[in-house]
Design an enzyme around this catalytic site. Sequence first.
Site, mmCIF file in Angstrom:
data_model
loop_
_atom_site.group_PDB
_atom_site.id
_atom_site.type_symbol
_atom_site.label_atom_id
_atom_site.label_comp_id
_atom_site.label_asym_id
_atom_site.label_seq_id
_atom_site.Cartn_x
_atom_site.Cartn_y
_atom_site.Cartn_z
ATOM 1 N N ASN A 43 -68.177 52.693 34.344
ATOM 2 C CA ASN A 43 -68.041 54.223 33.614
ATOM 3 C C ASN A 43 -66.485 54.284 34.810
ATOM 4 O OD1 ASN A 43 -66.501 56.893 32.958
ATOM 5 N ND2 ASN A 43 -67.901 56.996 31.326
ATOM 6 N N SER A 81 -77.740 55.601 26.103
ATOM 7 C CA SER A 81 -77.814 55.067 24.480
ATOM 8 C C SER A 81 -75.957 54.745 24.187
ATOM 9 C CB SER A 81 -78.240 55.649 23.842
ATOM 10 O OG SER A 81 -77.865 55.734 22.373
ATOM 11 N N CYS A 83 -71.682 55.700 22.433
ATOM 12 C CA CYS A 83 -71.025 55.956 21.698
ATOM 13 C C CYS A 83 -71.235 55.468 21.330
ATOM 14 C CB CYS A 83 -70.605 57.566 22.891
ATOM 15 S SG CYS A 83 -69.336 55.410 22.714
ATOM 16 N N ASP A 146 -67.313 64.470 29.011
ATOM 17 C CA ASP A 146 -67.038 62.887 28.201
ATOM 18 C C ASP A 146 -68.025 62.709 27.169
ATOM 19 O OD1 ASP A 146 -66.326 59.820 29.171
ATOM 20 O OD2 ASP A 146 -69.370 60.013 29.314
#
Length: 149
Positions: A43, A81, A83, A146
């Site tokens: 990220n 998991s 998005c 986020d």
Amino acid sequence: MQTMHYKFMQEAIRQAKRGLRQGGIPIGSVLVKDGKIIGRGHNKRMQKKSAILHAEMDCLENTGRLKARDYKKCVIYSTLSPCDMCTGAILLYKIPVVVIGENKTFKGPEGYSRKRGVKIINLNMQECKDMMRDFIHKNPRLWNEDIGK
């Protein structure tokens, strides 16, 4: 097979920790084809001031262009998991298997992915849960930004 999943997830965890050291959100991802890592990412929303550089998106970007038939032979690993956005990319490229480190902190549209034929494997790793718990505790504003809260 489980041993292999844990091996590749360890690289995704390394990517997540790399992102954290850079001042970002600790989520990492790797793309594997034929038992070899062909892409890595983490990220980078904070580092690049990006709205879309989630770990899976960064991983796919770093992989480069593949033929459609190649994506169908891949497995994508993510410490968390995926998005909706990242799931959309996984569905678009028809990546058949998603292995996640955990989905307690955040659960993306896993049911929808399954309905579309994607196999979801949740390793339910405490290390991934702890990493996210610690980050959220120290950075609640960034986490809420986020995930859209």
